[in-house]
Enzyme design. Structure first.
Site, PDB file in Angstrom:
ATOM      1  N   PHE A  88     -22.620 -16.314 -56.058  1.00 59.71           N
ATOM      2  CA  PHE A  88     -21.809 -16.251 -54.843  1.00 59.71           C
ATOM      3  C   PHE A  88     -22.686 -16.700 -53.688  1.00 59.71           C
ATOM      4  O   PHE A  88     -23.640 -16.016 -53.312  1.00 59.71           O
ATOM      5  CB  PHE A  88     -21.264 -14.858 -54.560  1.00 59.71           C
ATOM      6  CG  PHE A  88     -20.406 -14.835 -53.320  1.00 59.71           C
ATOM      7  CD1 PHE A  88     -19.087 -15.252 -53.374  1.00 59.71           C
ATOM      8  CD2 PHE A  88     -20.932 -14.444 -52.094  1.00 59.71           C
ATOM      9  CE1 PHE A  88     -18.292 -15.269 -52.231  1.00 59.71           C
ATOM     10  CE2 PHE A  88     -20.142 -14.463 -50.947  1.00 59.71           C
ATOM     11  CZ  PHE A  88     -18.819 -14.879 -51.023  1.00 59.71           C
ATOM     12  N   ASP A 104     -31.482 -17.549 -52.255  1.00 53.57           N
ATOM     13  CA  ASP A 104     -30.443 -17.037 -51.364  1.00 53.57           C
ATOM     14  C   ASP A 104     -30.664 -15.530 -51.232  1.00 53.57           C
ATOM     15  O   ASP A 104     -30.278 -14.748 -52.093  1.00 53.57           O
ATOM     16  CB  ASP A 104     -29.067 -17.342 -51.960  1.00 53.57           C
ATOM     17  CG  ASP A 104     -27.918 -16.832 -51.087  1.00 53.57           C
ATOM     18  OD1 ASP A 104     -28.159 -15.989 -50.209  1.00 53.57           O
ATOM     19  OD2 ASP A 104     -26.768 -17.259 -51.311  1.00 53.57           O
ATOM     20  N   LYS A 155     -26.714 -12.310 -42.530  1.00 53.98           N
ATOM     21  CA  LYS A 155     -26.191 -10.953 -42.494  1.00 53.98           C
ATOM     22  C   LYS A 155     -27.059 -10.024 -41.644  1.00 53.98           C
ATOM     23  O   LYS A 155     -26.889  -9.939 -40.449  1.00 53.98           O
ATOM     24  CB  LYS A 155     -25.982 -10.418 -43.914  1.00 53.98           C
ATOM     25  CG  LYS A 155     -24.877 -11.177 -44.656  1.00 53.98           C
ATOM     26  CD  LYS A 155     -24.413 -10.456 -45.874  1.00 53.98           C
ATOM     27  CE  LYS A 155     -23.387 -11.277 -46.663  1.00 53.98           C
ATOM     28  NZ  LYS A 155     -22.137 -11.536 -45.928  1.00 53.98           N
TER      29      LYS A 155
END
Length: 427
Positions: free
Chosen positions: A165, A250, A279
């Site tokens: 993802f 990531d 984030k």
């Protein structure tokens, strides 16, 4: 410096004991109806409308308090309304928020220098969202492959992992194997090869002279906090080095303190060529992301080859500087490790009592509910009724990722409610 405790230690009083099936108040029902009428239905949230938040506690429109066990998918690692981060934002709001990158401002350079030092790199490419960081990393890898490695133009390949993802742009969903994310959005960009996550032999077989990068999550969050086999990540690093391939990590969910280290790669002593961050980098206040690497990789970008009007804006940079300052102490990383061990012990004790699997690193856990008891969504509804907000994924799996500032008693109380829900389901 110690971790600033921004969370009221409400302990067992957090989340009123109303039992299952709490009825939303009139104001909540009105807002939910307005949401259904005017907000695109690309999410399926629980019927909770949050009106206030502090630390690890969120208060809904009906005045009920809940413990946040998701932390915005790690975006609020430092809790809601952290005083240091809020003050940094307020101070910058009174000065300047946006100049565009057509001009310099006084926050970007110190933000970039601090972030680069924090992760042991030289250069920062500031962006806004995690998906933008991923797209930027892909562009940098292709450009590097053509200009530095010598791959023929238009033939660059990037190896990605099954179950990944990395966001929801058309490029990224093109190499996703999640039908909800992928189906109906083609045609997709070529140049990606998918291998099983954790399979070193498959990765070795997939690398060709045209491979410019391997893109991976050190821990797959959306897949259910999947942790690869020990030694796999160092093996990936070795293959990338041997074949002159960039390793792109990531760390948008796993990075910045969540796993008990600044970066999840650190658990196995691996250094990536590019880190994708986001984030938590915005402190839950503004969207901030970045690609961080060394100058010989990010140096392939020159004026006009990539950009963002808001990327690296003054407000985002000021908040990002404050986030880097919090992490530079190491206190949040240590706290995540300590609380994570406490959480893991409690979860392990529930194996066979409604749980069939637990995976965790730091204050981040994937919890597999016995499918015979119910779905993850059903468990989340029951937890919400007991004052704990969490998120399901892939059927019967829950993800727990409370803010790092959560207190021990709050953490215990939230885990008590999971135990309580499982007991209810076993009856």
């Amino acid at each position: 410096m110690t971790v600033t405790d921004t969370t009221r230690d409400t302990g067992a009083d957090t989340g009123s004991d109303t039992g299952r099936g709490t009825v939303p108040g009139a104001a909540t029902r009105a807002l939910l109806a307005q949401n259904d009428a005017h907000v695109a239905h690309n999410y399926h949230p629980l019927d909770v409308v949050i009106a206030h938040a502090e630390g690890a506690v969120v208060t809904d429109l009906d005045g009920r308090e809940h413990l946040d066990f998701l932390a915005g998918y790690s975006a609020t690692n430092f809790g809601h309304h952290h005083p240091v981060l809020v003050e940094a934002a307020r101070a910058q709001l009174d000065r300047v928020t946006l100049t565009s990158r057509a001009f310099h401002h006084d926050q970007l350079a110190p933000f970039a220098a601090g972030l680069a030092a924090l992760v042991g790199k030289q250069t920062v490419l500031p962006m806004n969202t995690g998906a933008e960081a991923v797209e930027s990393g892909i562009k940098v890898a292709r450009k590097w492959g053509y200009e530095v490695k010598g791959v023929p133009d238009g033939q660059a390949e990037i190896v990605v992992m099954a179950g990944n993802f990395h966001g929801r742009t058309t490029t990224v969903v093109g190499f996703s194997d999640d039908p909800d994310a992928r189906d109906g959005f083609g045609p997709f960009a070529p140049g990606f090869r998918t291998v099983p996550y954790g399979d070193l032999e498959a990765l070795a077989a997939a690398i060709t002279p045209r491979t410019v990068a391997v893109l991976l999550e050190p821990i797959q969050g959306e897949a259910g906090v999947l942790i690869p086999p020990a030694g796999w990540l160092p093996g990936v690093r070795a293959l990338c080095t041997a074949h002159d391939v960039l390793l792109i990590a990531d760390e948008i969910q796993s990075g910045l303190g969540r796993t008990g280290r600044t970066l999840a790669c650190e658990h196995e002593g691996v250094v990536a060529d590019l880190y994708l961050l986001g984030k938590a980098l915005g402190g839950g206040i503004v969207p901030v992301s970045a690609v961080v690497g060394d100058a010989d990789v990010l140096g392939v970008l020159r004026p006009g080859t990539h950009g963002s009007t808001f990327g690296g804006n003054a407000l985002a940079s000021a908040v990002g500087r404050a986030v880097v300052g919090l992490l530079a102490t190491g206190d949040y990383q240590r706290r995540a490790a300590e609380l994570g061990a406490r959480m893991r012990a409690r979860l392990d004790a529930l194996l066979g009592e409604g749980l069939v699997g637990v995976r965790s690193r730091g204050l981040w856990a994937g919890i597999d509910i016995d499918p015979a008891l119910g779905t993850g969504r059903e468990v989340c509804h029951r937890l919400a009724d007991y004052g704990v907000l969490a998120k399901d994924t892939h059927g019967s799996t829950l993800r727990f990722a409370p803010p790092i500032v959560i207190t021990e008693s709050q953490l215990d109380h939230g885990l008590d409610q999971l135990e309580r829900v499982l007991a209810d389901l076993r009856r």
